[in-house]
Design an enzyme around this catalytic site. Structure first.
Site, mmCIF file in Angstrom:
data_model
loop_
_atom_site.group_PDB
_atom_site.id
_atom_site.type_symbol
_atom_site.label_atom_id
_atom_site.label_comp_id
_atom_site.label_asym_id
_atom_site.label_seq_id
_atom_site.Cartn_x
_atom_site.Cartn_y
_atom_site.Cartn_z
ATOM 1 N N TYR A 155 42.157 42.712 49.105
ATOM 2 C CA TYR A 155 41.423 44.017 50.004
ATOM 3 C C TYR A 155 41.270 44.129 50.950
ATOM 4 O O TYR A 155 41.414 45.110 51.294
ATOM 5 C CB TYR A 155 40.394 43.832 48.573
ATOM 6 N N LYS B 81 44.314 29.239 44.531
ATOM 7 C CA LYS B 81 46.353 29.045 44.295
ATOM 8 C C LYS B 81 46.195 28.291 45.091
ATOM 9 O O LYS B 81 47.981 28.648 45.646
ATOM 10 C CB LYS B 81 46.381 30.753 44.456
ATOM 11 N N ASP C 67 45.028 30.228 37.536
ATOM 12 C CA ASP C 67 45.849 30.528 36.576
ATOM 13 C C ASP C 67 45.289 29.441 35.388
ATOM 14 O O ASP C 67 45.150 30.370 34.158
ATOM 15 C CB ASP C 67 47.502 30.315 36.468
ATOM 16 N N ASP D 167 38.173 39.205 40.876
ATOM 17 C CA ASP D 167 37.762 40.730 40.375
ATOM 18 C C ASP D 167 38.790 40.951 38.925
ATOM 19 O O ASP D 167 38.211 41.170 38.096
ATOM 20 C CB ASP D 167 38.662 41.243 41.281
ATOM 21 N N ASP E 14 36.687 39.827 34.980
ATOM 22 C CA ASP E 14 36.943 40.711 33.650
ATOM 23 C C ASP E 14 36.552 39.871 32.754
ATOM 24 O O ASP E 14 36.766 40.601 31.828
ATOM 25 C CB ASP E 14 37.746 42.241 34.518
#
Ligand code: NAD
Length: 356
Positions: free
Chosen positions: A142, A190, A222, A246, A250
């Protein structure tokens, strides 16, 4: 007595509605317990753009830098979706996070036992769920440079970058949080694809030597997304980078029934904090009295605990919320038979009633 300065930034959409209730609770507990909290307010987000031409006006930033803690409602909405990148309401959040160096984002996902019907999973999968996601907030893709468009505008790019220092300081926050909980930390990355994740894994693994009482595991992002909806109670504390955090937070949010129940804290190394509900400005329900103010009120509880070490006052608020839920009172976003549905302000008032 020590003064404690709180800045409230209501923002857009349901932000003002939920902040109004959170402020009522904060003022109430401040008065009854004489906590020495002073409150000021300023503009942020789309409404600040309308008034001052910037989503994070200079005055708001100065007040934020001076305050001990900030309560923010939410920013954004369809009216501002087509603005240039730097003028969009969400830039205010990124600006506050980077200007105040709020690198550690703490997002608890706790399911109240009175709301297990509200979860998207079977009640037995989530009953007593209590986990914490620690998300790195000021680095990663970001903020990484370079970012932009190619000269021909045929492609676009962002950069995912983490330094050892950035990984180490968020790692420490997570290990320390795990020490105070069930001593289990899962680091999510990852590392099978991304070089930056290989470094992330190395640094977190080295850090583990300093926290021998915490059991560290690693998981690919994942798989973590899958495990969160398969068997969420296997997790105690998760630590991860900005982008993965992020998304995963959620997912964890929905396990608890409603995004309207979840608070968050973003802290810097001086415990100065930005506290905000996890949800956005919910333009679809703004102004209708349908918003659940509990996430904002729980954000106040986190503020009292993390920025002011007022653990008792913080627990009082959490306890009052549980009492209200146990008596069958809910807001429109929550599911339940035989429950009494309250408006935003009625829920705020009910929580204050239980605080008395
Ligand atoms: P959202 O969280 O605003 O809403 C998603 C859904 O959840 C909607 O159906 C909404 O009605 C519901 N919801 C959210 N909060 C609720 C609450 N307290 N009580 C009851 N229901 C609630 O996410 P979105 O729709 O993707 O985004 C809307 C706007 O908010 C966008 O402009 C987005 O950029 C912005 N946003 C801001 C923040 C922030 O300020 N931190 C975070 C996410 C999104």
């Amino acid at each position: 007595m020590k003064t404690r300065e709180v800045l409230i930034l209501q923002g857009d959409g349901i932000g003002p509605e939920v902040c109004h209730e959170a402020k009522k609770v904060l003022e109430h507990i401040n008065d009854t317990k004489d906590l020495g909290i002073t409150i000021s307010e300023s503009a942020v987000g789309g409404c600040a753009f309308e008034e001052f031409g910037s989503p994070l006006p200079e005055k708001t930033l100065k007040l934020a830098q001076r305050s001990d803690a900030i309560l923010l409602g939410a920013v954004g909405g369809p009216s501002w979706d087509n603005l240039d990148y730097d003028l969009r309401p969400e830039r205010a959040l990124l600006g506050l996070r980077s200007e105040l160096d709020l690198f550690a984002n703490l997002r608890p996902a706790i399911l109240s036992k009175y709301l297990s019907d509200s979860s998207s999973l079977k009640p037995e999968k989530v009953l007593d769920l209590d986990m914490l996601i620690v998300r790195e907030l000021t680095g990663g893709i970001y903020f990484g440079e370079p970012r932009g468009r190619s000269d021909t505008n045929e492609s676009a790019f962002n950069t995912m970058v983490y330094s050892k220092n950035e990984i180490e300081r968020i790692g420490r926050v997570a290990f320390e949080a795990a020490q105070k909980r069930n001593k289990k930390l899962c680091s999510v990355d990852k590392a099978n694809v991304l070089e930056v994740s290989v470094l992330w894994r190395e640094v977190i693994s080295d850090l583990a030597n300093e926290y021998p009482d915490v059991h560290l595991s690693h998981m690919l992002v994942d798989n973590a997304a899958m495990q969160l909806v398969r068997e969420p109670k296997q997790f105690d504390v998760i630590v991860t980078g900005n982008l993965f955090g992020d998304i995963l937070s959620d997912i964890a949010a929905m396990l608890t029934g409603s995004i309207g129940m979840l608070p968050s804290a973003s802290l810097n190394s001086k415990n100065q904090g930005l506290y905000e509900p996890v949800h956005g400005s919910a333009p679809d329900i703004a102004g209708k009295g349908l918003a659940n103010p509990i996430a904002a009120i729980l954000s106040v509880a986190m503020m009292l605990k993390y920025s002011f070490s007022l653990n008792e006052a913080s627990s009082d608020i959490e306890g009052a919320i549980q009492e209200v839920l146990s008596a069958g009172y809910i807001t429109h976003d929550l599911e339940g038979n035989n429950n009494k549905k309250l408006s935003t302000s009625e829920m705020g008032n009910k929580i204050i009633e239980k605080l008395i």
